[in-house]
Motif scaffolding. Structure first.
Motif, mmCIF file in Angstrom:
data_model
loop_
_atom_site.group_PDB
_atom_site.id
_atom_site.type_symbol
_atom_site.label_atom_id
_atom_site.label_comp_id
_atom_site.label_asym_id
_atom_site.label_seq_id
_atom_site.Cartn_x
_atom_site.Cartn_y
_atom_site.Cartn_z
ATOM 1 N N ASP A 177 0.504 -0.899 -0.231
ATOM 2 C CA ASP A 177 -0.048 -0.025 -0.077
ATOM 3 C C ASP A 177 0.992 1.254 -0.186
ATOM 4 O O ASP A 177 0.394 2.895 -0.189
ATOM 5 C CB ASP A 177 -0.932 -0.194 1.202
ATOM 6 C CG ASP A 177 -1.878 -0.781 1.284
ATOM 7 O OD1 ASP A 177 -2.136 -1.610 -0.496
ATOM 8 O OD2 ASP A 177 -2.494 -1.372 2.160
ATOM 9 N N PRO B 110 2.669 4.224 -1.846
ATOM 10 C CA PRO B 110 3.190 4.218 -3.061
ATOM 11 C C PRO B 110 4.819 4.701 -3.433
ATOM 12 O O PRO B 110 5.711 4.174 -3.040
ATOM 13 C CB PRO B 110 2.480 6.101 -3.196
ATOM 14 C CG PRO B 110 1.334 6.296 -1.636
ATOM 15 C CD PRO B 110 2.453 4.745 -0.644
ATOM 16 N N GLU C 149 2.405 6.602 -10.347
ATOM 17 C CA GLU C 149 1.689 7.041 -9.037
ATOM 18 C C GLU C 149 2.466 8.968 -9.503
ATOM 19 O O GLU C 149 1.642 9.373 -8.916
ATOM 20 C CB GLU C 149 2.649 6.543 -8.076
ATOM 21 C CG GLU C 149 2.156 5.433 -7.378
ATOM 22 C CD GLU C 149 1.404 5.948 -6.555
ATOM 23 O OE1 GLU C 149 1.135 6.425 -5.568
ATOM 24 O OE2 GLU C 149 0.474 4.367 -6.379
ATOM 25 N N VAL D 232 -1.080 9.531 -9.408
ATOM 26 C CA VAL D 232 -2.176 10.103 -8.479
ATOM 27 C C VAL D 232 -1.343 10.917 -7.083
ATOM 28 O O VAL D 232 -1.980 12.456 -6.914
ATOM 29 C CB VAL D 232 -2.073 8.820 -7.457
ATOM 30 C CG1 VAL D 232 -2.139 8.502 -5.786
ATOM 31 C CG2 VAL D 232 -2.409 7.493 -8.385
ATOM 32 N N LYS E 2 -4.184 -1.370 -11.787
ATOM 33 C CA LYS E 2 -3.847 -0.579 -11.210
ATOM 34 C C LYS E 2 -4.389 0.662 -10.600
ATOM 35 O O LYS E 2 -4.741 0.718 -9.004
ATOM 36 C CB LYS E 2 -2.365 0.444 -11.810
ATOM 37 C CG LYS E 2 -0.992 -0.445 -11.886
ATOM 38 C CD LYS E 2 0.335 0.556 -11.871
ATOM 39 C CE LYS E 2 1.413 -0.123 -11.266
ATOM 40 N NZ LYS E 2 2.507 0.612 -12.263
ATOM 41 N N ARG F 52 -6.947 0.024 -6.487
ATOM 42 C CA ARG F 52 -7.029 1.245 -5.898
ATOM 43 C C ARG F 52 -8.278 1.899 -5.546
ATOM 44 O O ARG F 52 -8.109 2.476 -3.506
ATOM 45 C CB ARG F 52 -5.956 2.546 -6.571
ATOM 46 C CG ARG F 52 -5.719 3.888 -5.329
ATOM 47 C CD ARG F 52 -5.207 5.056 -5.894
ATOM 48 N NE ARG F 52 -3.755 4.556 -6.348
ATOM 49 C CZ ARG F 52 -2.870 4.286 -5.816
ATOM 50 N NH1 ARG F 52 -2.800 5.253 -3.798
ATOM 51 N NH2 ARG F 52 -2.102 4.268 -5.849
ATOM 52 N N LYS G 131 -9.315 -1.097 -2.701
ATOM 53 C CA LYS G 131 -8.747 -1.261 -1.626
ATOM 54 C C LYS G 131 -9.389 0.245 -0.993
ATOM 55 O O LYS G 131 -9.212 0.382 0.386
ATOM 56 C CB LYS G 131 -7.237 -1.090 -1.501
ATOM 57 C CG LYS G 131 -6.298 -2.136 -2.517
ATOM 58 C CD LYS G 131 -4.909 -2.219 -2.241
ATOM 59 C CE LYS G 131 -4.634 -3.612 -3.081
ATOM 60 N NZ LYS G 131 -3.338 -3.558 -3.178
ATOM 61 N N ASN G 132 -9.709 1.244 -1.498
ATOM 62 C CA ASN G 132 -9.663 2.232 -0.318
ATOM 63 C C ASN G 132 -11.327 2.004 -0.186
ATOM 64 O O ASN G 132 -11.549 2.329 1.190
ATOM 65 C CB ASN G 132 -9.926 3.943 -1.368
ATOM 66 C CG ASN G 132 -8.799 4.480 -1.655
ATOM 67 O OD1 ASN G 132 -7.867 3.752 -0.840
ATOM 68 N ND2 ASN G 132 -8.320 5.038 -2.930
ATOM 69 N N ASP H 227 -9.782 8.463 -6.421
ATOM 70 C CA ASP H 227 -8.912 8.093 -6.433
ATOM 71 C C ASP H 227 -10.085 7.279 -7.967
ATOM 72 O O ASP H 227 -9.850 6.180 -8.684
ATOM 73 C CB ASP H 227 -9.123 6.878 -5.665
ATOM 74 C CG ASP H 227 -10.589 6.199 -5.682
ATOM 75 O OD1 ASP H 227 -11.696 6.519 -5.698
ATOM 76 O OD2 ASP H 227 -10.792 5.375 -4.495
#
Length: 729
Positions: free
Chosen positions: A158, A160, A167, A171, A288, A292, A295-296, A313
């Motif tokens: 997790d 980054p 990223e 992100v 990806k 993300r 998981k969030n 996200d």
């Protein structure tokens, strides 16, 4: 058979059976790249009454509303929100108040079912083409709540990775660098640098004035192990491409670094490697992004209201990758490459996909060129669009656009899915609002369909959506809300050669990561004509501007080329090619073709020069008759267009002399017409060896075409020198 329709544009966009979008009667779309100059069109129409005798205009448009892959009834559930709902139900420890769990408790509204009368009316409105639309989504999307097993999905840390381009580009971009480059984009200030890498010329452009990246040497990667891939993709990537060749070593860092890329060296031999590269990049980007979000969602479900965690996200809609392809066979190759990358356990609707897209019939013999078979072998239908949805172990084809991760479409198919500008209420392009990677493969083939469709698609990319489509705006990335999505979108274009249309598309890109154009150093196809030793004369004419160039070209043709043909026509009874017989006039643009054809039809000056013509709109029977009359000598001159050669690849016999009204975009055509046609005449004993001749007309605006024919080292001299005639033997 070529379509019947109304022509418009330098390359000719077609109106016909497919409505204003130009599909035509056949499978292939014979479209155009530029709009007509109205003044020029009027002059051409006045010059003869036969301009549109092959294709009567049609102003009747089909209804496009029901042939979109997006269902007429919009999706009432948002996939990520439904997933959070499932997580909330399955988590026994979740005690979050309803205010924080508004997304988790979302209940999909039931869509109103149409009445029997409405169903009957809708059925009556379907045209014959729409009823046969194999890409139409007939069933609602399934609930995606149980798509992912989170316990098996935590393959990545997790924390980054500051070296991961995903990223740093999407992100957590460096705000100072991004703002500096955004100012450069807005003021159109770029740093430019030309580099040589592994035998290729690379032109790099980075927005802004103070970037140090432009001076850094290009990154070189030797294998897929150096890529920042999702854990589940590493093994398959290593199997597919354990090591990179010299071209891939340069291309992979650009592609995975999210820079815009225009590659002008695509060929039948390297197309598969390029396809594997972009499909790996597309799937990696989708995984990806999706993981993300998942998981969030799980973190929000666990922590509930008592947390300051507010993830950004998502985009407005789910689709993140758009692949624009010329034919259904190209879509099959892309799908196979995607499956090879992610190795799914199941493929839902794969049988339907195979039945709709795969054509195993052998259409062409081995003597057809490799690039022709690469494009037209298999299912060459240019009307399609399909959504692909990923779950942890499954790929689903024919998913609703708004529930898809990757969209594959032809320009015609996607434009018809978007809808008509004349009925803006029915237009739907919101599914393009959150596209982050665009891949245009075989762009040189799309130029010979209808490039206006591609331009129309790009005009509707990354617009603010007109409807919410179940979007949770608290999760949308801020640069989406600030209407800066196009500054983050990556555009990858593969073409066999560069053209002004592709250069303009590349130049208009606003990607803050910059853009790169890669093209080879050209030796020139004049050295690749085989055993034929023909005298090649290149004649430059002057044009005051690009707008006046067509008129200047026609004036030069009638004043400098026609008199020489008339002089030859006066010679009688020569078998050595010393008369006007066997003259092929190659004309790239259809509008120029019409102008020249009307001139031969109506002008008293060329009354003694009998002629025939083959264009992209000439049917096979008429083309065969024209070729026969040309070979027998009944007609001394044959007018031949570039797009007719692109779609048919005729091997024309009886050619003794080639006059190029303009250079072809595709340099292979020069080799095939000059080397192939003259060589056939020598083999058939109709032309004495070495007696063939070539006359090429060009201007300074043909520099891209000229470079590919004469070579990169000669083109500058031929454009700038005071002399206007250049001979090659």
């Amino acid at each position: 058979m070529p379509p019947r329709g109304k022509f418009s544009g330098r390359r000719g966009s077609v109106r016909g059976r497919g409505g204003k979008f130009g599909r035509g009667n056949g499978k292939r779309s014979y479209g155009g790249a530029q709009k007509f100059n109205n003044k020029r069109l009027e002059e051409v129409e006045e010059s003869g009454s036969e301009m549109f005798d092959e294709a009567p205009p049609s102003d009747e448009y089909e209804s496009e509303a029901s042939i979109s892959d997006v269902e007429e009834t919009p999706a009432t559930t948002q996939p990520y929100m439904a997933l959070m709902q499932s997580l909330a139900k399955d988590s026994a420890s979740s005690t979050a108040p309803s205010a924080k769990r508004r997304k988790l408790d979302h209940q999909p509204q039931k869509a109103e079912m149409p009445s029997a009368t409405e169903k009957e009316e809708e059925k009556e409105e379907l045209s014959a083409d729409e009823e046969q639309d194999v890409d139409l989504v007939e069933e609602p999307e399934e609930e995606p709540a149980n798509d992912v097993d989170l316990e098996d999905d935590d393959d990545d840390d997790d924390i980054p990775d500051a070296t991961d381009p995903f990223e740093t580009h999407f992100v957590n971009p460096d705000s100072a660098e991004y703002n500096s480059r955004l100012k450069g984009i807005q003021s159109n200030v770029h740093q430019l640098k030309q580099l040589e890498s592994n035998g290729w010329r690379m032109f790099r452009s980075i927005p802004g004035q103070n970037s140090d990246q432009i001076s850094q040497p290009p990154t070189i990667l030797s294998s897929s192990s150096s890529l920042k891939l999702k854990h589940r993709l590493i093994e398959t990537a290593n199997k597919l491409r354990p090591t990179f060749d010299k071209l891939e070593q340069m291309m992979y860092p650009i592609t995975f670094g999210y820079q815009d890329l225009l590659f002008c060296g695509r060929s039948a031999s390297n197309s598969e490697n390029l396809r594997q590269m972009v499909c790996l990049h597309a799937v990696n980007h989708v995984f990806k992004t999706r993981d993300r979000v998942i998981k969030n969602n799980a973190k929000l479900a666990r922590e509930g209201e008592n947390t300051d965690f507010e993830p950004r996200d998502q985009g407005f809609t789910r689709p993140k990758v758009l692949m624009i392809l010329p034919t259904r066979e190209a879509a099959v190759k892309a799908v196979n490459a995607i499956c090879a990358v992610c190795d799914p356990d199941q493929q839902e609707n794969r049988k339907r996909f195979d039945e709709s897209y795969i054509d195993r019939e052998v259409k062409f013999s081995a003597d057809k060129p490799a690039d022709f078979r690469d494009l037209f072998e298999g299912n060459d239908d240019d009307m399609f669009r399909i959504g692909i949805k990923f779950t942890r172990k499954t790929i689903k084809y024919f998913a609703q656009f708004y529930n898809s991760d990757i969209l594959l479409a032809s320009p015609l198919g996607l434009r018809m899915a978007i809808g008509s500008e004349e009925d803006k209420k029915k237009m739907d392009y919101d599914f393009l609002s959150s596209i982050e990677v665009v891949i245009v493969d075989h762009a040189d083939a799309l130029l010979n369909q209808n490039w206006e469709h591609v331009e129309h698609i790009f005009e509707h990319l990354n617009r603010q959506p007109r409807e919410a489509h179940g979007c949770d705006f608290s999760r949308v990335r801020e640069w989406y809300l600030d209407n800066q999505a196009e500054n983050f979108r990556q555009t990858i274009v593969f073409s066999a050669f560069n053209t002004p249309e592709l250069s303009e598309l590349h130049r208009r890109g606003k990607n803050w990561a910059g853009r790169v154009r890669v093209q080879p150093e050209y030796n020139g196809v004049i050295q690749e004509l085989g055993p034929v030793k023909a005298k090649q004369t290149f004649s430059r004419f002057e044009a005051p501007s690009i707008a006046d160039e067509p008129d200047a070209r026609f004036t030069y043709f009638t004043s400098a080329i026609i008199p020489s043909l008339l002089k030859l026509a006066g010679r009688k009874g020569s078998n050595s090619g010393a008369d006007a017989g066997g003259t092929l006039i190659f004309i790239p643009s259809y509008l120029d073709f019409v102008r020249v054809r009307n001139y031969f039809s109506t002008s008293d000056t060329v009354e003694s020069l009998s002629f025939c013509a083959i264009s992209e709109y000439t049917d096979v029977r008429e083309a065969s008759r024209a070729r026969s009359h040309f070979l027998s000598g009944r007609h001394k001159i044959l007018l031949y267009t570039e797009r007719s050669h692109h779609f048919r690849r005729y091997l024309i016999a009886g050619v003794r002399r080639v006059i190029m009204y303009g250079l072809p975009d595709n340099p292979i055509f020069y080799r095939e017409i000059v080397g192939g046609f003259l060589a056939k005449s020598e083999q058939d004993m109709r032309l004495e060896s070495g007696r063939g001749s070539v006359r090429v007309v060009f201007s300074k605006y043909d520099v891209l075409k000229l470079e590919r024919v004469v070579g990169s080292k000669r083109v500058g001299k031929m454009i700038r020198e005071r002399g206007d005639t250049f001979d090659f033997i």
